[in-house]
Design a protein around this motif. Structure first.
Motif, PDB file in Angstrom:
ATOM      1  N   LEU A 199      -6.500 -12.708 -19.622  1.00  0.00           N
ATOM      2  CA  LEU A 199      -6.347 -12.527 -18.180  1.00  0.00           C
ATOM      3  C   LEU A 199      -7.476 -13.270 -17.498  1.00  0.00           C
ATOM      4  CD1 LEU A 199      -4.574 -10.284 -19.410  1.00  0.00           C
ATOM      5  CD2 LEU A 199      -5.249  -8.833 -17.495  1.00  0.00           C
ATOM      6  N   ASP A 200      -7.157 -14.430 -16.923  1.00  0.00           N
ATOM      7  CA  ASP A 200      -8.212 -15.290 -16.410  1.00  0.00           C
ATOM      8  C   ASP A 200      -7.612 -16.261 -15.380  1.00  0.00           C
ATOM      9  OD1 ASP A 200     -10.710 -17.046 -16.442  1.00  0.00           O
ATOM     10  OD2 ASP A 200     -11.178 -15.660 -18.080  1.00  0.00           O
ATOM     11  N   THR A 201      -8.099 -17.504 -15.395  1.00  0.00           N
ATOM     12  CA  THR A 201      -7.674 -18.489 -14.388  1.00  0.00           C
ATOM     13  C   THR A 201      -6.501 -19.342 -14.855  1.00  0.00           C
ATOM     14  OG1 THR A 201      -9.297 -20.121 -15.185  1.00  0.00           O
ATOM     15  CG2 THR A 201      -9.998 -18.627 -13.414  1.00  0.00           C
ATOM     16  N   GLY A 202      -5.877 -18.966 -15.983  1.00  0.00           N
ATOM     17  CA  GLY A 202      -4.733 -19.708 -16.495  1.00  0.00           C
ATOM     18  C   GLY A 202      -5.098 -20.505 -17.724  1.00  0.00           C
ATOM     19  N   VAL A 203      -4.321 -21.540 -18.000  1.00  0.00           N
ATOM     20  CA  VAL A 203      -4.597 -22.394 -19.152  1.00  0.00           C
ATOM     21  C   VAL A 203      -4.097 -23.802 -18.850  1.00  0.00           C
ATOM     22  CG1 VAL A 203      -2.413 -21.923 -20.366  1.00  0.00           C
ATOM     23  CG2 VAL A 203      -4.462 -22.577 -21.667  1.00  0.00           C
ATOM     24  N   ALA A 204      -4.878 -24.799 -19.264  1.00  0.00           N
ATOM     25  CA  ALA A 204      -4.477 -26.189 -19.070  1.00  0.00           C
ATOM     26  C   ALA A 204      -3.417 -26.562 -20.100  1.00  0.00           C
ATOM     27  CB  ALA A 204      -5.697 -27.108 -19.217  1.00  0.00           C
ATOM     28  N   THR A 205      -2.572 -27.511 -19.735  1.00  0.00           N
ATOM     29  CA  THR A 205      -1.521 -27.966 -20.643  1.00  0.00           C
ATOM     30  C   THR A 205      -1.978 -29.220 -21.381  1.00  0.00           C
ATOM     31  OG1 THR A 205      -0.516 -29.252 -18.850  1.00  0.00           O
ATOM     32  CG2 THR A 205       0.306 -27.008 -19.193  1.00  0.00           C
ATOM     33  N   ASN A 206      -1.287 -29.514 -22.458  1.00  0.00           N
ATOM     34  CA  ASN A 206      -1.512 -30.744 -23.231  1.00  0.00           C
ATOM     35  C   ASN A 206      -2.921 -30.851 -23.809  1.00  0.00           C
ATOM     36  OD1 ASN A 206       1.139 -31.639 -22.606  1.00  0.00           O
ATOM     37  ND2 ASN A 206       0.396 -32.380 -20.623  1.00  0.00           N
ATOM     38  N   ILE A 207      -3.467 -29.718 -24.266  1.00  0.00           N
ATOM     39  CA  ILE A 207      -4.773 -29.772 -24.939  1.00  0.00           C
ATOM     40  C   ILE A 207      -4.668 -29.242 -26.361  1.00  0.00           C
ATOM     41  CG2 ILE A 207      -6.099 -29.611 -22.799  1.00  0.00           C
ATOM     42  CD1 ILE A 207      -6.627 -26.667 -23.513  1.00  0.00           C
ATOM     43  N   GLY A 208      -3.439 -29.059 -26.838  1.00  0.00           N
ATOM     44  CA  GLY A 208      -3.227 -28.617 -28.210  1.00  0.00           C
ATOM     45  C   GLY A 208      -3.085 -27.125 -28.396  1.00  0.00           C
ATOM     46  N   LEU A 209      -3.090 -26.353 -27.315  1.00  0.00           N
ATOM     47  CA  LEU A 209      -2.980 -24.901 -27.437  1.00  0.00           C
ATOM     48  C   LEU A 209      -1.540 -24.407 -27.485  1.00  0.00           C
ATOM     49  CD1 LEU A 209      -5.780 -23.413 -25.142  1.00  0.00           C
ATOM     50  CD2 LEU A 209      -5.544 -23.161 -27.606  1.00  0.00           C
ATOM     51  N   GLU A 210      -0.592 -25.294 -27.207  1.00  0.00           N
ATOM     52  CA  GLU A 210       0.801 -24.875 -27.093  1.00  0.00           C
ATOM     53  C   GLU A 210       1.277 -24.107 -28.324  1.00  0.00           C
ATOM     54  OE1 GLU A 210      -0.332 -27.878 -26.447  1.00  0.00           O
ATOM     55  OE2 GLU A 210      -0.044 -28.062 -24.274  1.00  0.00           O
ATOM     56  N   ARG A 211       0.828 -24.529 -29.512  1.00  0.00           N
ATOM     57  CA  ARG A 211       1.285 -23.898 -30.760  1.00  0.00           C
ATOM     58  C   ARG A 211       0.843 -22.445 -30.871  1.00  0.00           C
ATOM     59  NH1 ARG A 211      -2.183 -27.645 -34.739  1.00  0.00           N
ATOM     60  NH2 ARG A 211      -2.088 -28.988 -32.919  1.00  0.00           N
ATOM     61  N   TYR A 212      -0.202 -22.066 -30.126  1.00  0.00           N
ATOM     62  CA  TYR A 212      -0.717 -20.701 -30.207  1.00  0.00           C
ATOM     63  C   TYR A 212      -0.173 -19.781 -29.109  1.00  0.00           C
ATOM     64  CZ  TYR A 212      -4.182 -23.265 -32.977  1.00  0.00           C
ATOM     65  OH  TYR A 212      -4.791 -24.080 -33.887  1.00  0.00           O
ATOM     66  N   ILE A 213       0.491 -20.346 -28.118  1.00  0.00           N
ATOM     67  CA  ILE A 213       0.923 -19.549 -26.959  1.00  0.00           C
ATOM     68  C   ILE A 213       2.222 -18.805 -27.259  1.00  0.00           C
ATOM     69  CG2 ILE A 213       1.683 -19.636 -24.562  1.00  0.00           C
ATOM     70  CD1 ILE A 213      -0.220 -21.973 -24.123  1.00  0.00           C
ATOM     71  N   LEU A 214       2.124 -17.491 -27.249  1.00  0.00           N
ATOM     72  CA  LEU A 214       3.277 -16.637 -27.497  1.00  0.00           C
ATOM     73  C   LEU A 214       4.111 -16.474 -26.222  1.00  0.00           C
ATOM     74  CD1 LEU A 214       4.719 -14.689 -29.473  1.00  0.00           C
ATOM     75  CD2 LEU A 214       3.186 -12.895 -28.658  1.00  0.00           C
ATOM     76  N   ALA A 215       3.444 -16.331 -25.104  1.00  0.00           N
ATOM     77  CA  ALA A 215       4.081 -16.200 -23.789  1.00  0.00           C
ATOM     78  C   ALA A 215       3.013 -16.494 -22.754  1.00  0.00           C
ATOM     79  CB  ALA A 215       4.661 -14.805 -23.596  1.00  0.00           C
TER      80      ALA A 215
END
Length: 203
Positions: A100-116
């Motif tokens: 719970l924070d300011t969001g998350v940037a896209t295209n930095i390699g985190l997509e594989r870890y994001i459940l929702a």
């Protein structure tokens, strides 16, 4: 603004009568929690109104919609961290961590870890991060980045549920946090990363 939780089974006519009595307008709600965000005239003393509403037979809970300010992201030079060249593996039974924070940037390699993910400030928008702090906390929570001096020891990554709770000015409200927590729990979060503080006593 105030937050109202109305007792289950309350007649809609009684709720409307209460809103008319306080000259309030419902501007948002969280159906799963039965919580309404209500705007009231600026001239009303919030603490007095909350005390009065708490005595109403149809009101289960009432409180001001408080505002919290987001922390400032750590910049290069403030603290060092190491990024493993081989991104940690996400286990099939990985713990889900809600950030719970300011969001998350896209295209930095985190997509594989994001459940929702969710923009709790504006649920109709795609998730983003204009301030950076949420992205930093997501990197740490997932295990994609290891803080300096800490050994990852080959640990598996955690699944993350990044939720934007702070707006572009770095401000969040009690209502936004409630929406974020509701979304996180529904989507399987069992651990919460809330790397910020408020002036209110959480006890």
């Amino acid at each position: 603004e105030i937050l109202l939780r109305i007792k289950p089974g309350t007649d809609i006519a009684a709720f409307r009568a209460l809103l008319q009595e306080i000259n309030g307008n419902v501007i948002d709600c969280i159906p799963n929690l039965g919580i309404y965000r209500v705007r009231i005239p600026d001239s009303v003393d919030l603490r007095w109104l909350v005390a009065e509403l708490s005595r109403q037979s149809i009101v289960q809970h009432a409180e001001p919609n408080l505002i919290v300010e987001a922390p400032t992201p750590i910049r290069n030079g403030d603290q060092t961290a190491s990024t493993d060249p081989i991104m940690p593996k996400l286990a099939s039974n990985a713990t889900a961590v809600a950030v719970l924070d300011t969001g998350v940037a896209t295209n930095i390699g985190l997509e594989r870890y994001i459940l929702a993910g969710l923009d709790a400030v504006n649920p109709l928008k795609e998730l983003s991060d204009t301030r950076g702090h949420g992205t930093q906390m997501s990197l740490l929570s997932s295990g994609a980045v290891t803080p300096a001096g800490i050994s990852s020891s080959g640990a598996d990554a955690a699944a993350i549920i990044p939720i934007r709770t702070f707006d572009d000015q770095g401000l969040a409200t009690s209502f936004t946090f409630l929406r974020a927590v509701d979304f996180a729990v529904v989507n399987g979060a069992r651990v919460f990363s809330m790397s910020w503080t408020s002036e209110e006593n959480s006890g």
